[in-house]
Enzyme design. Sequence first.
Site, PDB file in Angstrom:
ATOM      1  N   GLY A   9      -3.353   0.840   5.589  1.00  0.00           N
ATOM      2  CA  GLY A   9      -3.608  -0.547   5.230  1.00  0.00           C
ATOM      3  C   GLY A   9      -5.064  -0.859   4.987  1.00  0.00           C
ATOM      4  N   PRO A  38      -5.101   6.440   6.598  1.00  0.00           N
ATOM      5  CG  PRO A  38      -7.394   6.839   6.659  1.00  0.00           C
ATOM      6  CD  PRO A  38      -6.139   6.989   7.473  1.00  0.00           C
ATOM      7  N   GLY A  39      -5.081   5.917   3.069  1.00  0.00           N
ATOM      8  CA  GLY A  39      -4.941   6.566   1.768  1.00  0.00           C
ATOM      9  C   GLY A  39      -5.935   5.986   0.790  1.00  0.00           C
ATOM     10  NE  ARG A  40      -4.221   0.229  -0.550  1.00  0.00           N
ATOM     11  CZ  ARG A  40      -3.519   0.184  -1.676  1.00  0.00           C
ATOM     12  NH1 ARG A  40      -4.140   0.154  -2.844  1.00  0.00           N
ATOM     13  NH2 ARG A  40      -2.201   0.151  -1.643  1.00  0.00           N
ATOM     14  CG  ASP A  86      -0.783   0.180  -4.713  1.00  0.00           C
ATOM     15  OD1 ASP A  86      -0.217   0.157  -3.601  1.00  0.00           O
ATOM     16  OD2 ASP A  86      -2.019   0.220  -4.855  1.00  0.00           O
ATOM     17  CB  CYS A 112       8.189   1.606 -27.546  1.00  0.00           C
ATOM     18  SG  CYS A 112       7.670   2.765 -28.813  1.00  0.00           S
ATOM     19  CG  ASP A 113       8.869  -1.090 -21.292  1.00  0.00           C
ATOM     20  OD1 ASP A 113       9.203  -2.260 -21.580  1.00  0.00           O
ATOM     21  OD2 ASP A 113       9.169  -0.537 -20.222  1.00  0.00           O
TER      22      ASP A 113
END
EC number: 4.1.1.17
Length: 435
Positions: free
Chosen positions: A244, A284-286, A340, A368-369
């Site tokens: 977080g 922790p990641g981000r 995310d 194309c989306d």
Amino acid sequence: MTLTGCVDYYEIIAGTKVAVCRNAIDNKTVATAIAATRTVNGNDDPFVVMNVSTIMAKVIQWQRTMPRVAPCYAVKCNDDKVLLRTLADLGMGFDCASKAEIEKVIGLVGPEKIVYANPCKTRGFIAHAEAAGVKRMTFDSVEELTKIKQNHADPSLILRISVSDPTAQCQLGIKFGCDPETVAPKLLRKAADMGMNVIGISFHVGSGCNEPATFRTALEYARGLFDLGISLGLSMTLLDIGGGFPGVDTAHISLDACAAVINPALEELFPLDSCPDVEVIAEPGRYFACAAVSVTTNVIASVKVPASRITEKADDVNRDGYMYYMNDGVYGSFNCKLFDHYQPRGMPLAEHDADEPRFPVCVWGPTCDGLDQVEESSVMPRLYEGDWLYYPDMGAYTSVAASTFNGFDKPKTYYFIDEATLGSIVRKADSAPRG
């Protein structure tokens, strides 16, 4: 890559060529040099830049801010092999969620530095963890407890409780974690009855936490459950405070703001003098991945439209706005916008005069989306086909989930590091035991 005046030589890290600069430089400087060379060569493909020096700076900041908390990097956030090797060389543990993630890091660290932090695992993955020597793993239900007992001979279990920040970027409590008051005590008693080795408590307040006070609430629950576990004869030696933590400090949230809650709560609830054997870790990641990475894209079309089409304000119908189409989007590096809940904000790579007119713009990806929109409404100078857009802080939950939908390849990544940081990492790695 030709980076005249930037790169002095190259080193190989994790089998990958990394540019070494004698002086510290930033992502945008490197991206500008790469884009200039690509423009001359007629190559307008998007590209990624990773500043390995930033990774070490984040590690140092963490150690200074929360010295008691040992980070175990969340591999799911970004599994780039240079990033993983750098973190391992700096003494990091790893939070893994699958067999494949364990395989990515088991050659970098010993199994004792891995936490299998997925409370719902397949039987085959549990057996694989046992074969790999990974013991520490989470559970949040009697069903998972039973499954682990049947498929791992010697697990070290961590009970995950649900304590969530309702304002977090990504809510995790709706899927994982048991109620700390009504369910967790029953699970501890059940584990004790089954003769299972529960070593601690974990929680995750939500990815992209905005309210650090939630950590205090979770730690209070953890303290009560530690006491119960000890009374049941469980070892209770691990406290996992989850993730977080912000990738970039803002006026609303920062690592310091989280630490201002966590550090005194640990001192009060898990004081070192009475809890010397309690290991405190985080996931922790981000925090480690976000700021190290930038994405640079090429404008493949610049279309003038009434500004009202972008701002949705009738009064803007006679103003000019622009729709910029670029060659990377939400099916590629910018999937973080969908999965995310991150809002990327780009800028022209080239400098523009401060008095140059700005226009309402929206930015589209190449597929194309119609869902492939990176920025709904921003303000930028006039850009033209062939110009470059620069997106900082793009290391978290981006490339790891990118696809090749519509036949668009994933961007190439360039790596760089300053010489002083490289030396520090090498010395750290040489002095640490290898797993």
